[in-house]
Structures are given as structure tokens and as C-alpha cells.
Design an enzyme around this catalytic site. Structure first.
Site, PDB file in Angstrom:
ATOM      1  CG  ASP A   5     -12.905   9.903  14.165  1.00  0.00           C
ATOM      2  OD1 ASP A   5     -12.421   9.131  15.018  1.00  0.00           O
ATOM      3  OD2 ASP A   5     -13.597  10.904  14.467  1.00  0.00           O
TER       4      ASP A   5
ATOM      5  CE1 TYR B  84     -21.070   3.559  25.606  1.00  0.00           C
ATOM      6  CE2 TYR B  84     -20.698   2.917  27.887  1.00  0.00           C
ATOM      7  CZ  TYR B  84     -20.271   2.977  26.587  1.00  0.00           C
ATOM      8  OH  TYR B  84     -19.048   2.467  26.238  1.00  0.00           O
TER       9      TYR B  84
END
Ligand code: UDP
Length: 323
Positions: A31, A141
């Protein structure tokens, strides 16, 4: 099983990492912490801070992890922002994701489980939405997630990388440890609960002239624990393909605000604003395929229990992860 989780410090990713660790899997979390929180990551998982844009490092970390499967959550996921900065969405969600796919192939990873979205359907011609409905996104998106779904199809066909793609409806709720804490919060439930917590004076409703019974958008809210559970089922051999994940029940923005009032016991003032660009009026899932083929059943199907779990987390963590 050894599993690598991208975006494992994020809202849904962290809840999935928790369940994976609970189930005894060996987890590596990757991450960049731009949206995620280090303290959200289950202490039993190994953590590597890395952005998927760093191709060579991604290739190395995936190989070193020895992962047999990858669960890929890392992405940008805001409809509104994608309408103003589409380039960022295509770069992060498609181009950087490609680095992960190549790393998976190079390291001989068997399977990839992908966080897709109901935003790939655009404005569906009927409800509830089944997986075979046409995918015509109405925002970048949704388009970026659909592009990645298509890449998965090619990588499976040409490289034998099996995949499961979950099209989430509206992720909501919290576990005891994992809740929703975005740097800039745009999502409905946490914004409404912020008012109940006394951290905002009012909440905003984006659009009251939609073709719905009360004029506000209808969404299907699904608990993050139920999303996480589906990912664990998807690790099983034989689980393949595209699956919707939702509860099959639609709630309008006004109904969500009312539920937040009931659960918190606080009256929540609202202001009506214009529509937010890119928002489809109604999205409700049929998750029958996931139930049939994966044996998945939501354990928190009701909006009340979903909102109550979010409320409990926000009250216990008024400043979020505070990191
Ligand atoms: N929404 C709203 N006020 C807010 C946040 C969201 O009215 O403060 C609306 C939004 O326009 C959409 C629905 O609530 O119709 C759900 O939005 P959210 O951002 O939570 O999730 P999305 O459906 O965009 O993934």
C-alpha cells in the site's frame, strides 16, 4: 495460502486482510498509504509501503512474497473526482495496475481477485443488475475499472492468470477495528454520521430531482465484512469470473439519512445541493450468482445493522485512525 493484498491499508482492503489473517493465511500487504492507514493493517500481516507505479519494485515484492494469489484493492475510487481528473484515474487504475499483472505473471501467481464496481454498468436498463447487463460506464472511474476487467480477460487467456472480479455496490459499515477514514470524505454514510458526532453542522444531498420516488439517488449498501468474506471464498480452486456483490435492496439518500438519525438518535439537518456529475440514479445488485457459485451469503444484509456498525466505529474513533 500466501496472499498478497494491494491496498490492504484501505477501507475494504484492511477488513479483508483481517479476515485472511483470521483464516490462517500468510499475508503481505502492499500500500502506498496515500489513502490507507498503516494502523489499519492487521499486525499479523507483513507490510510493504509501495506504489504500483514503481514497476521494478512491484515485480520484486510480488516475487519475494511467494504469493499464490493476489487480492487487488489498490485504486482511486471516487466518481466525482474521476470526472474532474480522468487522467489520474486511468493512470492509477489501469496503467499502474498493469505493473501488478505483469508482476503476477512473472512470479507465477495462480490467481488474481479484483475489486471492480457496479459503476461499470453506467445507467442500467433494468434492476436488479445482473452480471450479463451491458457495461456502459458514465464516469472515468467506472471506465477505468472496466478496462482493468478486460485486461484480466486477456491475461487469463494468454498467460493463464485466473481471476475473479467482484463488482461491489456501495461498501459501508465497519468491523470493530476497521472503519471508513478517508483523507477527504465524500461518501454518504460517514458524512452523515459526522453530523451525528457533532463534527459537522449539516449534511448535503446531491440532487433531489432524480427519477426516483423521493427524488434522491438509490444505492445498494453492502457491509465490508461481507465483501471480505466473498474474497476469501474466491481463493478456492474453481472460483472464476465476474460477480456482483450487493444486498439486492436499494435505499435513497434520504432513507440513509433517516436511518443514521434513527441509529444515532441525533437529528441531522440536510441541505439540498445540485446533482453531482457522474452519479447514476439507481444501482441495485442481483448477487444471485455469487450466492449460487461461491456459496456467499451476506451476514449483515440490513441497512440498520450496516449503519449501526459504522456508527459504533466512528464513535470509538472520532478522529479516525488518527495517523
Ligand atoms: N451523496 C450525497 N451527499 C454526500 C455524499 C454522497 O447526497 O455527502 C450521494 C451521492 O450523490 C450518491 C449517493 O449519495 O447518490 C452515494 O454516494 P457515495 O459517494 O457514498 O457512493 P457512490 O455511489 O458514489 O460510490
Amino acid at each position: 495460502m500466501k496472499v498478497l493484498v494491494t491496498g490492504g491499508a484501505g477501507y475494504i482492503g484492511a477488513a479483508c486482510v483481517e479476515q485472511l489473517c483470521e483464516a490462517g493465511h500468510t499475508v503481505t500487504v502492499l500500500d502506498n498509504l496515500r489513502e490507507g492507514h498503516r494502523s489499519a493493517v492487521d499486525p499479523r500481516a507483513r507490510f510493504v509501503r509501495l506504489c504500483l507505479s514503481e514497476r521494478e519494485a512491484v515485480l520484486r515484492v510480488v516475487r519475494e512474497s511467494g504469493a499464490q494469489a493476489i487480492v487487488h484493492f489498490a485504486a482511486l475510487a471516487l466518481v466525482g473526482e474521476s470526472m474532474t481528473d480522468p487522467s489520474r484515474y486511468f493512470r492509477n487504475n489501469v496503467a499502474y495496475g498493469l505493473n501488478l499483472l505483469d508482476a503476477a505473471v512473472a512470479a507465477g501467481v495462480r490467481k488474481l481477485i479484483f475489486s471492480s464496481t457496479c459503476a461499470t454498468y453506467g445507467q442500467p436498463e433494468r434492476l436488479p443488475i445482473t452480471e450479463d447487463l451491458p457495461q456502459r460506464p458514465i464516469n472515468p472511474y467506472g471506465e477505468s475499472k472496466l478496462m482493468f476487467e478486460r485486461l484480466l480477460g486477456w491475461y487469463e487467456r494468454l498467460h493463464g492468470l485466473e481471476f475473479v472480479a467482484f463488482r461491489y455496490f456501495n461498501a459501508a459499515g465497519a468491523t470493530e477495528r476497521c472503519g471508513e477514514d478517508h483523507r477527504v470524505e465524500t461518501h454518504l454514510i460517514p458524512n452523515v454520521l459526522k453530523v451525528a458526532l457533532g463534527r459537522a453542522a449539516q449534511c448535503e444531498i446531491y440532487g433531489t430531482d432524480y427519477p426516483t420516488p423521493d427524488g434522491t439517488c438509490i444505492r445498494d449498501y453492502i457491509h465490508i465484512s461481507d465483501l471480505a468474506d466473498a474474497h476469501i471464498r474466491a481463493l478456492a480452486p474453481g472460483a472464476r469470473g465476474f460477480f456482483n456483490l450487493g444486498n439486492g435492496a436499494g435505499y435513497s439518500v434520504r432513507e440513509v439519512v433517516r436511518m443514521c438519525e434513527e441509529v444515532s438518535g441525533v437529528r441531522i439537518p440536510v441541505v439540498e445541493r445540485p446533482r453531482r456529475p457522474g452519479d447514476p440514479p439507481r444501482l441495485v445488485a442481483s448477487a444471485e450468482k455469487a450466492m449460487r457459485e461461491l456459496g456467499w451469503r451476506p451476514r449483515f444484509p440490513g441497512l440498520r445493522e450496516i449503519v449501526a456498525s459504522a456508527w459504533a466505529w466512528h464513535r470509538a474513533h472520532p478522529d479516525g485512525y488518527a495517523d
